[in-house]
Design an enzyme around this catalytic site. Structure first.
Site, short mmCIF file in Angstrom:
data_model
loop_
_atom_site.label_atom_id
_atom_site.label_comp_id
_atom_site.label_asym_id
_atom_site.label_seq_id
_atom_site.Cartn_x
_atom_site.Cartn_y
_atom_site.Cartn_z
N VAL A 10 1.55 -1.42 -7.33
CA VAL A 10 1.97 -1.95 -6.03
C VAL A 10 2.79 -0.86 -5.35
O VAL A 10 3.36 0.00 -6.00
CB VAL A 10 2.78 -3.26 -6.16
CG1 VAL A 10 1.89 -4.41 -6.59
CG2 VAL A 10 3.95 -3.11 -7.11
N SER A 11 2.82 -0.90 -4.02
CA SER A 11 3.38 0.23 -3.28
C SER A 11 4.89 0.33 -3.32
O SER A 11 5.45 1.39 -3.11
CB SER A 11 2.92 0.17 -1.82
OG SER A 11 1.52 0.33 -1.78
#
Length: 200
Positions: A10-11
């Site tokens: 996930v970023s």
């Protein structure tokens, strides 16, 4: 004995990896073999990813939810795919794109089709990243023309600022003493002094 791995990215730390984790629950991936990174996909300098790659060996299988979870840069996705599949001999399955399963079609045609799909998807992933940046830049520019201010609001001048500023300019006190008297760092005091002088 081949091992099965799952990779999740996930970023940022406040994003939730639940959607990717849920997709892996129906697969025979040992929990200890699921690696999670919470950072940007702009490059592959990610601790969990690097740790996973070091562990992998020939005929191991890697699951990823979608190609953009692997990375965002077109060139780097292709390079990592080559390292994993060609150099390390690892198989990869992208759950959202069944055509990207290196166990299927090991013949020349299957490999050729898989490579084409990979290149197209990698390009789409990077292109979307570029479009997001462009939309952000356009949105910021439009907001600025409407007078929207970005960043932290400027702190107001303390009540004693004008007197302290006068004493400092008359060399009665040093810059450090002036800043301390206003309860702010030297750089902040100096910046505010310049702004104050320009506005009077």
């Amino acid at each position: 004995m081949a091992n099965i791995y799952g990779y999740i990215r996930v970023s940022s730390r406040d994003q939730n990896e639940e959607r990717q984790t849920a997709a892996f629950q129906r697969l025979p991936i040992p929990k200890k073999n699921i690696f999670i990174d919470k950072q940007s996909g702009k490059d592959f300098d990610r601790p969990s990813y690097q740790c996973m790659v070091r562990r992998m060996k020939k005929d191991d299988l890697l699951y990823i939810k979608s190609i953009d979870r692997l990375g965002r840069s077109y060139g780097e996705i292709l390079e990592q795919w080559r390292i994993l599949t060609k150099e390390k001999g690892v198989d990869i399955e992208v759950l959202d794109m069944p055509l990207l399963d290196t166990r299927r079609g090991k013949d020349l045609m299957g490999t050729f089709l898989s490579d084409i799909v990979l290149q197209v998807l990698s390009f789409v992933a990077e292109n979307e990243r570029t479009n997001i940046r462009q939309r952000q830049a356009e949105g910021i520019a439009a907001a600025k023309t409407r007078g929207v201010k970005f960043g932290r609001p400027a702190l107001p001048y303390p009540d004693n600022f004008q007197n302290i500023h006068n004493d400092w300019r008359k060399k009665k006190i040093t810059l450090r003493q002036a800043a301390d008297a206003c309860g702010m760092p030297v750089g902040t005091f100096y910046g505010k002094a310049k702004k104050f002088e320009n506005s009077t």
